[in-house]
Design an enzyme around this catalytic site. Structure first.
Site, PDB file in Angstrom:
ATOM      1  N   GLY B 146      -8.778  -2.380   7.974  1.00 36.71           N
ATOM      2  CA  GLY B 146      -8.735  -1.913   6.744  1.00 36.71           C
ATOM      3  C   GLY B 146      -7.539  -2.528   5.953  1.00 36.71           C
ATOM      4  O   GLY B 146      -6.645  -3.122   6.543  1.00 36.71           O
ATOM      5  N   CYS B 147      -7.625  -2.709   4.533  1.00 39.97           N
ATOM      6  CA  CYS B 147      -6.373  -3.344   3.866  1.00 39.97           C
ATOM      7  C   CYS B 147      -5.187  -2.568   4.130  1.00 39.97           C
ATOM      8  O   CYS B 147      -3.900  -3.056   4.250  1.00 39.97           O
ATOM      9  CB  CYS B 147      -6.679  -3.580   2.398  1.00 39.97           C
ATOM     10  N   TYR B 148      -5.258  -1.268   3.825  1.00 40.08           N
ATOM     11  CA  TYR B 148      -4.118  -0.393   3.905  1.00 40.08           C
ATOM     12  C   TYR B 148      -3.497  -0.349   5.491  1.00 40.08           C
ATOM     13  O   TYR B 148      -2.351  -0.551   5.664  1.00 40.08           O
ATOM     14  CB  TYR B 148      -4.262   1.151   3.782  1.00 40.08           C
TER      15      TYR B 148
END
Lengths: 333, 333, 333, 333
Positions: B146-148
């Site tokens: 995921g980006c985070y």
């Protein structure tokens, strides 16, 4: 007791702002807000910043039309039948749609579709107070101008009235709120951000409205009108490039002409340099500058408004103020 | 002949960008792009700036799965069945969804829903090259982070590996592209512009992914993770506030620790001052700065990435490069 | 006759907005605006949207100090001497600088520099009406809070007062107007646009102000405070991550606590979901939401204000209203 | 060994971007970057996202002019003397300023000031490859076009060449990077954000450049040209309203005309709908759409470029590629 007023179609940007202005207005009693979507949601949930503590209701004319006045913020085509109902019941109406702006039903049909209630067109007054102030006072049905025509007509009226417009190109720039509240590819942040592009080329529907009113002022001209979307939320600039009628130009002092035209207007502001839309944000003001280009002999006029305010909601309230004998700037200044 | 690759789900932001990177990549042959909406539209009509002259096709596994590799950009839950099909046919897959990131199906179920193919979870390698480079080289199924988590893990790994994290608050800020291409009230320009607000409070789904990987590094900690939406299109900043494990702090030179950890990493960049997301726009780079607060004894770490690039698409290509023995930065540097 | 008031330092963002609010205020007579730059320019030339038709004058205390009240919008350090002069002449002052916010001159010296007028510190009342309303009514010198402390203290006061704050991380996001009107690399559009970054790490000057007031409420805590710049013009969000004092948490109903604390406050608004800065744009309102994270046992509090309004100018007017016995919300609601 | 090249004036937006493009270019060896401010700062400190690991040096011609080529990114007036020096030493130059764009020194004097080196004007080739490709190959001094003329000329050339332009209004919109790196009231985020306004009315300096090149194409016309600032960082749209020469219009197929003109051009892209500046961000591409308005008989042409790329830096590299026999798109596609 102040006149009661309903806002029909308050879930959209302009209807919701109209509701906010009327909710705080000392001269009107906002009794109901209806919507065609989001019924049952509170307006201050949908638009916290408007702080209108009312529930959006589904339309029920028997309950909602027993008011002195109504603002209708429906899409074009859907507005006319509701306005007709309201007028039958004696409600005075300001309509934000295009349905009653064009006087000629064949022109409406050409740019929109068959008009639902053509017989009512001649009852409507075009709601640009700087042009039809006295007619609006007496009107029972006011057709609020489109946002682009509002700015363009205020920009061009002084020249049109003097018969000075031979040809005109109007290049307009509008914030994204002008595209309405419906989420779409066009209104997605990632589409609009860091972007500029023209739309509605070459036949945007505001064109005939501008031409109709320019003609009424004395300028029988085909307008080239092109709007652009710019990455900001609310605000609109029209840049008008006027070919001045032959021979009239040398002696013409356009700045004096505009000063004479607008000195007494409470909501038109003249500026020596090109106005920015930031200068008029959240106001009912149209800020205008006019310039001569000695090289091309053109007159260039810029007019900035807030498309949601002077281009729609606060202009509607200005019209209501006139219709009900209130101070013209009450609740919007 | 270079390996052939399909992108499944190329109508969304991350799928489309992956298609663009692969289309220009000298080491892969992008053979097909599919979508679950907009079938029949050309990708360069939907995203002119990507300039990928391919038609979005409806999924037809028999035709589209005869490739060497696939990138799946489907929503969570929808990805797993397609990935399972592709794996059965021997296609090596990088999956952009959350479906294969969590190793424990009960954790997946707690934060998402029942897992469609729990038996496949242990086949997947978590696709953070800076952490699992060697495993990715051998993997047939890579779960793109995921980006985070990508940014947070790069920010925290050096401290976690040393057992220095006692507690951590992660406050993240993301551009609107992180919310995806679907038009909604949230992604409407007029909602996001001139706005900042938190969302997913207090249980954003990226939390267990961060905790799983921190634990694997040696930090068994409950993470407080809160993302915010900020008015920009692409870019993401995580601000990590770390309570350092007792006693370890006086002698700790965090800057040296980070230099040692990342000196050899081609896509991690250390900065002396807090990074801005503009610094990494349209790159595969994660830019990090680390600071000690002598007053509170906390370590503060900032990491900036482009959520669509290092947070998704270019990271997927980095993984593909590793899987197929290409230079790690090919096509993304 | 309403009290007369001068605004000193009206060329900056907060001074200019204060001038606008007072110019339209029915309860005060704005007699003069001074500036240290742009003298001789009209304020409505510098800030057309404020529409204050006054000339910026060079300071001439003999002429400008014969007023009942003054708002001083000078930089830190420059404000104190002017405030001292004004107080000597009997003028009641609201000071927007940091010069009278800290009660302990050694703390001021540690974070700013030697205090010019330390003997005056105990005359000043900290101008957060929700905290010191009665003291402000009687005060002759009010130190208007910093924008970050204003939001942070309103966010944290209910927990602090109950002794529930064991530790707190404050991650703040501010629009670019918070950086002031001086053009710089930092405030250049091309730097700030499409960007987010932290600044003032790890020792932003608003930290001791927050700590002082938290301690006065009962929370003796070292605060980790980190502001970020986000690409919007005005608006500020503080995200507060509170480690709740041991043992107190299970039975704690934070939502009820906040409701009890703020139900009677006219300018604090509680929201069930995280507030956006757009919700409070151009208002004196602080909008707050509070959440418990059952996984980490933290309380998370968000507070949104307009940094130029509740963070500075409208708060100053709120204070003036209290000092001069006007309705607290007059001219700002 | 590839030709060596210096960039003089690399602290500004266009010089810095040119340095980045040349730093990564396989066909040139960027040996030095100089600046007139920020000497001693590293370029990757000033512009982290360009990642050029070079120090900005103070000009020292003896050291810096021993190169094969130079790009000069100095302000108008300051460029000419440096270019003269470089030419004397045999360095082939692409000049980004206006100093060598106008062929007639009296026109230069009218719009700028007295020309420092009028005798050199006839040595310069106007650096629009789509127009002067063959001349550029042979040139030792190329005058890179202004950003507005670049877009406007590509938009209008097909009509001009056919003698179809009777009159033209050009309304341009540019991002803030077009105003340069110097911080000012105009480039302050709070001024430009949520704003649109015209500037340089009615005599912007790019006007004579457009007229000169239109005339060379066969259109002897006085141009009305008005640029506007819009709230985005880089990107530029020109909207051209052309009154088509009498009689020519009925049979005119403008879309075919443009297809014929640009089919072979690698960096001109025709679109069926109005281009957005987002479509060409960070590319050397000019994206154009052309429309007929049957009501007014006008041709309307839109052209979008990235003002820093095709409007300056990547166009400079395109010119260098031509001058040194490299593939025209090397390093910029």
């Amino acid at each position: 007791m102040p006149p009661s007023v309903s806002v029909f179609g308050a879930a959209g940007f302009t209807g919701a702002l109209t509701a906010r202005l009327l909710h705080r207005h000392p001269g009107f009693d906002l009794s109901v807000v209806t919507a065609r979507s989001d019924m049952g949601r509170r307006l201050d949930d949908l638009y916290p910043y408007h702080r209108v503590p009312l529930m959006l209701e589904e339309l029920d004319l028997d309950r909602h039309a027993s008011v002195d006045a109504a603002v209708v913020a429906y899409p074009h085509g859907a507005a006319a039948p509701l306005v007709a109902e309201l007028r039958e019941r004696g409600v005075r109406v300001v309509d934000l749609s295009a349905d009653f702006r064009l006087r000629d039903p064949t022109v409406y049909e050409l740019w929109y579709r068959e008009h639902p209630t053509p017989q009512m067109l001649d009852q409507a007054v075009y709601g640009l107070p700087e042009r039809y102030r006295e007619e609006i006072r007496e009107a029972d049905l006011v057709a609020n101008p489109g946002c682009y025509p509002a700015a363009a007509l205020l920009a061009l009226a002084p020249l049109a009235r003097e018969g000075l417009i031979d040809d005109v190109v109007i290049d307009a720039k509008s914030g994204v709120s002008g595209a309405g509240r419906a989420p779409s590819e066009k209104t997605h942040f990632v589409t609009a951000d860091e972007n500029v592009n023209a739309y509605g080329v070459p036949r945007h529907r505001h064109t005939p409205e501008i031409e109709q009113e320019l003609e009424a002022l004395g300028a029988d001209v085909r307008v080239t009108f092109t709007p652009h979307l710019v990455p900001l939320d609310q605000g609109e600039l029209v840049s008008c490039y006027v070919t001045v009628t032959n021979g009239a130009t040398d002696a013409l002092d356009v700045e004096q002409l505009y000063a004479d035209s607008y000195d007494a207007e409470p909501f038109v502001e003249l500026a020596p340099t090109p106005p920015g839309v930031r200068d008029v944000r959240e106001t009912n003001i149209c800020r205008i500058s006019v310039h001569r280009d000695p090289r091309t002999d053109r007159a260039i006029v810029f007019a900035a408004i807030d498309n949601l305010w002077k281009g729609a909601a606060s202009q509607a309230v200005q019209n209501l103020n006139l219709m009900f004998g209130r101070p013209e700037g009450e609740g919007i200044a």
